[in-house]
Structure formats: structure tokens, C-alpha cells
Motif scaffolding. Structure first.
Motif, PDB file in Angstrom:
ATOM      1  N   TRP A 150       0.816  -1.219   0.000  1.00 34.17           N
ATOM      2  CA  TRP A 150       0.000   0.000   0.000  1.00 34.17           C
ATOM      3  C   TRP A 150       0.844   1.260   0.000  1.00 34.17           C
ATOM      4  O   TRP A 150       0.500   2.261  -0.648  1.00 34.17           O
ATOM      5  CB  TRP A 150      -0.944   0.000   1.206  1.00 34.17           C
ATOM      6  N   ASP A 151       2.002   1.245   0.714  1.00 34.26           N
ATOM      7  CA  ASP A 151       2.814   2.460   0.764  1.00 34.26           C
ATOM      8  C   ASP A 151       3.442   2.756  -0.592  1.00 34.26           C
ATOM      9  O   ASP A 151       3.552   3.921  -1.003  1.00 34.26           O
ATOM     10  CB  ASP A 151       3.888   2.342   1.844  1.00 34.26           C
ATOM     11  N   LEU A 152       3.847   1.706  -1.334  1.00 37.32           N
ATOM     12  CA  LEU A 152       4.393   1.922  -2.666  1.00 37.32           C
ATOM     13  C   LEU A 152       3.301   2.383  -3.636  1.00 37.32           C
ATOM     14  O   LEU A 152       3.580   3.165  -4.558  1.00 37.32           O
ATOM     15  CB  LEU A 152       5.043   0.648  -3.184  1.00 37.32           C
ATOM     16  N   ALA A 153       2.086   1.924  -3.444  1.00 41.27           N
ATOM     17  CA  ALA A 153       0.994   2.378  -4.298  1.00 41.27           C
ATOM     18  C   ALA A 153       0.749   3.877  -4.114  1.00 41.27           C
ATOM     19  O   ALA A 153       0.501   4.610  -5.084  1.00 41.27           O
ATOM     20  CB  ALA A 153      -0.273   1.585  -3.991  1.00 41.27           C
ATOM     21  N   ILE A 154       0.847   4.331  -2.876  1.00 36.14           N
ATOM     22  CA  ILE A 154       0.677   5.767  -2.606  1.00 36.14           C
ATOM     23  C   ILE A 154       1.817   6.561  -3.233  1.00 36.14           C
ATOM     24  O   ILE A 154       1.608   7.579  -3.902  1.00 36.14           O
ATOM     25  CB  ILE A 154       0.595   6.026  -1.095  1.00 36.14           C
ATOM     26  N   TRP A 155       3.058   6.070  -3.033  1.00 36.13           N
ATOM     27  CA  TRP A 155       4.207   6.788  -3.581  1.00 36.13           C
ATOM     28  C   TRP A 155       4.227   6.729  -5.102  1.00 36.13           C
ATOM     29  O   TRP A 155       4.776   7.635  -5.752  1.00 36.13           O
ATOM     30  CB  TRP A 155       5.504   6.219  -3.009  1.00 36.13           C
ATOM     31  N   ALA A 156       3.618   5.708  -5.692  1.00 34.02           N
ATOM     32  CA  ALA A 156       3.535   5.649  -7.155  1.00 34.02           C
ATOM     33  C   ALA A 156       2.722   6.828  -7.682  1.00 34.02           C
ATOM     34  O   ALA A 156       3.087   7.461  -8.687  1.00 34.02           O
ATOM     35  CB  ALA A 156       2.918   4.327  -7.595  1.00 34.02           C
ATOM     36  N   ALA A 157       1.619   7.140  -7.003  1.00 28.21           N
ATOM     37  CA  ALA A 157       0.798   8.280  -7.419  1.00 28.21           C
ATOM     38  C   ALA A 157       1.547   9.591  -7.226  1.00 28.21           C
ATOM     39  O   ALA A 157       1.499  10.490  -8.073  1.00 28.21           O
ATOM     40  CB  ALA A 157      -0.513   8.286  -6.633  1.00 28.21           C
ATOM     41  N   ILE A 158       2.274   9.701  -6.103  1.00 25.99           N
ATOM     42  CA  ILE A 158       3.036  10.922  -5.842  1.00 25.99           C
ATOM     43  C   ILE A 158       4.171  11.079  -6.854  1.00 25.99           C
ATOM     44  O   ILE A 158       4.412  12.174  -7.378  1.00 25.99           O
ATOM     45  CB  ILE A 158       3.585  10.905  -4.406  1.00 25.99           C
ATOM     46  N   ASP A 159       4.860   9.982  -7.159  1.00 26.12           N
ATOM     47  CA  ASP A 159       5.954  10.050  -8.126  1.00 26.12           C
ATOM     48  C   ASP A 159       5.457  10.390  -9.526  1.00 26.12           C
ATOM     49  O   ASP A 159       6.163  11.034 -10.310  1.00 26.12           O
ATOM     50  CB  ASP A 159       6.721   8.723  -8.156  1.00 26.12           C
ATOM     51  N   SER A 160       4.249   9.959  -9.843  1.00 23.86           N
ATOM     52  CA  SER A 160       3.679  10.334 -11.136  1.00 23.86           C
ATOM     53  C   SER A 160       3.478  11.844 -11.209  1.00 23.86           C
ATOM     54  O   SER A 160       3.779  12.478 -12.231  1.00 23.86           O
ATOM     55  CB  SER A 160       2.349   9.612 -11.345  1.00 23.86           C
ATOM     56  N   LEU A 161       3.003  12.425 -10.114  1.00 18.79           N
ATOM     57  CA  LEU A 161       2.851  13.881 -10.058  1.00 18.79           C
ATOM     58  C   LEU A 161       4.207  14.563 -10.134  1.00 18.79           C
ATOM     59  O   LEU A 161       4.373  15.568 -10.844  1.00 18.79           O
ATOM     60  CB  LEU A 161       2.120  14.264  -8.770  1.00 18.79           C
ATOM     61  N   ARG A 162       5.197  14.029  -9.407  1.00 17.18           N
ATOM     62  CA  ARG A 162       6.534  14.622  -9.433  1.00 17.18           C
ATOM     63  C   ARG A 162       7.128  14.583 -10.838  1.00 17.18           C
ATOM     64  O   ARG A 162       7.745  15.554 -11.294  1.00 17.18           O
ATOM     65  CB  ARG A 162       7.457  13.881  -8.463  1.00 17.18           C
ATOM     66  N   ALA A 163       6.938  13.459 -11.522  1.00 15.29           N
ATOM     67  CA  ALA A 163       7.460  13.351 -12.886  1.00 15.29           C
ATOM     68  C   ALA A 163       6.794  14.345 -13.814  1.00 15.29           C
ATOM     69  O   ALA A 163       7.452  14.970 -14.666  1.00 15.29           O
ATOM     70  CB  ALA A 163       7.267  11.923 -13.400  1.00 15.29           C
ATOM     71  N   ASP A 164       5.477  14.523 -13.662  1.00 14.95           N
ATOM     72  CA  ASP A 164       4.763  15.476 -14.506  1.00 14.95           C
ATOM     73  C   ASP A 164       5.241  16.901 -14.239  1.00 14.95           C
ATOM     74  O   ASP A 164       5.456  17.674 -15.182  1.00 14.95           O
ATOM     75  CB  ASP A 164       3.260  15.365 -14.240  1.00 14.95           C
TER      76      ASP A 164
END
Length: 529
Positions: A150-164
Motif C-alpha cells: 500500500w505504501d508503494l501504491a501511494i508513492w507511485a501516485a506521488i511520483d507520477s505527479l513529481r514526474a509530470d
């Protein structure tokens, strides 16, 4: 403790002993909580599968991939590391949370190159990093893997925003300017050329590239000021409601967003905790800039991660903050001057002089506070950091970071170009200043190892100087001077032998090292090959 409550000295000693006992207990609990298997020996060309935690692009160097391990060769769960880190030649990596497979060559986390040297193994233990090495095959994505934690799933969404956000920045600011802008907003330093990093380090501006207290204060402080100013424009709100507290709550949310967007690196988390305590003090109608709040911030960090006490970034951050808060408290105790009783022109001149003088004093105090730790940990001293910071500090505080905040606000509307251009202009001026100062003769000195006793005396004397409020505080200067007097470490070693005895290096009379065989990379960096 109870029997000594009426004896101030005895109570203080008892409280100190209790604090030490609780500190060691917390450290022991933390050590057990993060315990994870460590690779016992080298594994070559072994298959590994795992969830991607981070893919770091590094300018001029191989990318670095951090995996949360699912399987590693034929190791069972009891011997399998929780997390590994490998370098790879891949230019485009997988996203956070994706399951991948590849072949790697792994080694246990390296031990110190020499007695008393940097211990990566200790750092790896608390990061639950059980092995490090390099990839020997391409990275393959696993399409039918189970869902990530679950923690990696949350960070996946955050990293997608960071990449954008990073892509939007580099579209407007290409090159090294965009690389620094991305680093200041998202924490990704992979786009900064090594030459720029070296110039920033040698000029004393390396702290600008790592998101820490300076950036958090500017970001949250700007939001606080803007929110309070906008609320003050509405008389019905300003006269009836606590808009200062509302502004502090808004700044608290902004700080949390910036923490997530920047990648939540350990120094950034520490800065966020400290900033949050200051803002909560404002909400609770308590003084914000006090030594008590600094102590609460340090206590909160050490309860969660007691190993931070030996982290250079923790030591340097709190040394600078303690010095600046002591300066603020000392200035606040002084009687006010009659700056406002003079004519407007002279008032403006005096205000301008006060701003320049204040910037110089704060830069000097912060630089002096962190210098012993920089010498002890990195054996380097920059001599013109005051000049470089006098140029860079106004740029960062008044132009670069406020424009970064404005760009973030404007991005949802597609209007970030002009704030980013202004931010890039400030970054270019800062880079130019860094290169100029770093090019000056004797800008950096490489110093021998400082003894731990000398550092302890400097820290004790500095704390005495900052915490006492009477004339007794001057005694701290004597203790600091004693630490400086015993700082030289004497002769450097003439021979260095690697732990396995396979390589030995001999230092000549000129100070150069020679060896018949090429040492390992960590040893080579330490002895200067």
C-alpha cells in the motif's frame, strides 16, 4: 526522581540520567524495529524480482535502482534482504510500484575503508538495505505480478505527479538551469551536471541544492504571508476571526504538500517536522521562534529516528538553527532603536543597511555553526562561503523559491512559463556566482581528520554560548577555543591496507598514494586515486 524534586541540582541530574536511559532505550528499539537480513557474501549474476521503490537518474553516471525484494536467487525468506540497490545503464527506468525482474551482482553493504571512516553499512542497516551492486541484464517488467504494498501504491501516485511537474519544468527551462529548478521543487537532482554540483560545493552553496530547512521555511513562510495578506483584505474576516491561525494552518498544509512533492528525503522530513512545530505554536498562540521549539523538533525526530543524531545533515541543520535562534533571541532582548523617528529617506537608507547587515550576520552565524561538522565529516572548508551566500541568499529567498511556489500554483492553469523564466534567471545568477567564487585561489582547503574530542568540545562550547542568557555565556568561547586548539589530528597514515589484505597503498613524501593493484572504488575515492 520523586525524592529529588525539591533539590534543583539533584532533580536536574536525575532528569539527565533518565533522558539518557530513555534515549538508549529508544535507540535499541529502533535498531530492532528495522532489523532485516544482510547479504552474507557476494552473489554474481543472480536473478532478482522486486517492486521498484526508486529509479534515480544521475547526470554523467549510471542510474540507480532501489528494489523491495520479492525473490533473490535461491535464498529463502530468512536470508533474503528486504531492500537492495543496484546501478544500471538504463536511461529510462520503471515507475515506482512496478514489479520488475533482472539479473544483478550483489555484495554486502561495504564497511568503513579505514578505522573511523564513513560506515555505509550502518546507514544501510537503518535503511533496511541488505545489499548493493550493479545490474547485469536489462530490466524486465512483470505484467502478472501481485499488487504492490500500500505504501508503494501511494508513492507511485506521488511520483507520477513529481514526474509530470519535472517534465513541465524542463520544457520551460532546459539544461542545467532546469536541472536545478527540478531539484528545488521535486528533489530530483539527476539533471544537475557534475560541474555545477562541484562549483556549488566549492563555493559553499551546496546546501541550496538539497531541500532542507531553508526551502521549507521559504515555501511555508511565503504561503503564510500570502494567506494572511489575502485574508486581511477582507475586513469582515480580519476583524472577527483569527486569520493568523488560519494562515498558519494553510502554511502547514502547504508544507506537507511540498514534503510529498519533494520526495520526502530524510533531511526534508526533518525540516518539515521543525516547520510544523513552529506553525503549530502559532496556531496555539505560543511564540514560534524559540529554543524550546527547536528542542521539541529535535526530540520528535530522535524519537522516530534516533540514528539521526550521527547524521551530518541532522547535526549541521540543528547547529545552524540553534545559532540563528540564539541570535534572534539576543537581538529581541535589546532595546529598540529610533529607526522610525527619522525622516523617510534616512529611514529607507537605514532599513537597506539593516537588511544587508542582517543577511551577512545570519550567513556568518550559520556558516560558523556548521563549520566544525563540515570539517569533521567531510574534511573540507570553504573560505569564501560568506561572499557566495551573500549573493545567493537574496536570490533564493526573494526570487528563486517564491517563483517556484508561484509556478506550482500556476501549473494547473498552464501558466507556469513566466514564473519559471523568472526562477531560471535567478538560478543562472546563482550558478554564475558559484562558479566565480569557486574559481578564486584557495577557495577550498582539504583538512586532516579532526578528533572526536575536539568536535565534542566545540559542540559543548557552542551550546553553552547559545543557551545561556547571562554573561556566563562567554565561557563557551573558551571551550570552543580549546576544541580548536586540539583539533589537528597529527600525522596521516603512511599505509592503507584493504580489509581483505588484497591491496595496500603507500603514501610518498609528496603526499601521493601509489599501489600495485587498483583498489576498489570506495577505497580509491578515499585515498585519492
Amino acid at each position: 526522581m520523586a525524592s529529588l524534586r525539591h533539590a534543583p541540582l539533584g532533580f536536574a541530574l536525575g532528569a539527565a540520567c533518565l533522558a539518557f536511559a530513555l534515549g538508549f532505550t529508544t535507540a535499541k528499539l529502533r535498531t530492532h524495529m528495522v532489523a532485516a537480513p544482510i547479504l552474507a557474501e557476494e552473489l554474481r549474476f543472480v536473478p532478482v524480482t522486486g517492486f521498484v521503490e526508486e529509479f534515480e537518474r544521475r547526470a554523467g553516471r549510471r542510474a540507480r535502482l532501489t528494489l523491495r525484494v520479492i525473490s533473490l536467487g535461491d535464498l529463502d525468506a530468512a536470508a533474503m534482504p528486504f531492500r537492495i540497490r543496484v546501478s544500471t545503464t538504463a536511461k529510462v527506468g520503471p515507475h515506482t510500484g512496478e514489479a520488475v525482474s533482472l539479473r544483478v551482482t550483489l555484495n554486502p553493504p561495504p564497511e568503513p575503508v579505514e578505522p573511523g571512516g564513513f560506515d555505509f553499512g550502518r546507514k544501510a542497516w537503518f535503511a533496511r538495505l541488505g545489499a548493493a551492486g550493479y545490474a547485469t541484464s536489462k530490466i524486465e517488467r512483470i505484467s502478472d505480478a501481485r499488487a504492490p504494498p500500500w505504501d508503494l501504491a501511494i508513492w507511485a501516485a506521488i511520483d507520477s505527479l513529481r514526474a509530470d511537474v519535472g517534465n513541465r519544468i524542463t520544457a520551460s527551462l532546459p539544461g542545467e538551469t532546469g536541472g536545478i529548478a527540478v531539484a528545488l521543487i521535486t528533489g530530483d537532482r539527476g539533471g544537475i551536471p557534475q560541474a555545477v554540483t562541484t562549483a556549488m560545493r566549492d563555493s559553499g552553496l551546496a546546501h541550496v541544492l538539497a531541500i532542507s530547512g531553508l526551502h521549507m521555511v521559504i515555501m511555508a513562510g511565503t504561503v503564510f504571508w500570502l494567506a494572511r495578506a489575502l485574508l486581511a483584505l477582507i475586513p469582515g474576516l480580519a476583524l472577527r476571526f483569527p486569520i493568523k491561525k488560519w494562515a498558519a494552518a494553510t502554511a502547514l498544509l502547504a508544507a506537507a504538500f511540498y514534503l510529498a512533492l519533494s520526495g520526502a528525503a530524510v533531511p526534508t522530513v526533518r525540516a518539515w517536522i521543525m516547520m510544523s512545530i513552529f506553525l503549530i505554536a502559532v496556531i496555539l498562540d505560543r511564540p514560534a521562534i524559540t529554543m524550546r521549539n527547536v528542542a521539541l523538533s529535535a526530540l520528535a525526530i530522535l524519537i522516530v529516528a534516533p540514528e539521526s543524531l550521527f547524521d551530518p545533515s541532522f547535526e549541521m541543520s540543528f547547529a545552524a538553527v540553534i545559532g540563528l535562534v540564539a541570535l534572534y533571541e539576543w537581538l529581541s532582548q535589546r532595546t529598540g532603536n529610533r529607526l522610525f523617528d527619522v525622516n523617510p529617506i534616512w529611514r529607507g537608507v537605514r532599513w537597506s543597511g539593516a537588511l544587508v547587515f542582517g543577511a551577512a550576520v545570519t550567513t556568518f552565524v550559520a556558516g560558523t555553526a556548521v563549520a566544525p561538522f563540515a570539517v569533521y565529516h567531510f574534511h573540507r572548508m570553504t573560505h569564501f562561503g560568506l561572499v557566495a551566500n551573500m549573493i545567493a541568499a537574496p536570490l533564493v529567498s526573494l526570487l528563486i523559491m517564491p517563483m517556484a511556489l508561484l509556478a506550482l500554483i500556476a501549473m494547473p492553469f498552464g501558466l507556469e512559463v513566466w514564473p519559471l523564466y523568472a526562477m531560471g534567471f535567478g538560478i543562472e545568477l546563482m550558478i554564475g556566482a558559484a562558479r566565480e567564487v569557486a574559481s578564486w585561489p584557495s577557495a577550498v582547503s582539504i583538512l586532516p581528520r579532526m578528533s572526536g574530542t575536539a568536535l565534542a568540545l566545540m559542540v559543548l562550547g557552542g551550546l553553552w554560548l547559545c543557551l545561556w542568557r547571562t554573561r556566563m555565556r562567554a565561557a563557551g568561547l573558551i571551550v570552543v577555543a580549546l576544541g580548536i586548539a586540539i583539533a589537528p589530528a597529527g600525522k596521516r597514515p603512511d599505509v592503507l591496507i584493504e580489509r581483505d589484505g588484497a591491496v595496500a597503498a603507500l603514501r610518498s613524501g609528496s603526499g601521493d598514494w601509489s599501489s600495485r593493484r587498483r583498489p576498489r572504488q570506495a577505497t580509491a575515492r578515499r585515498i585519492g586515486f
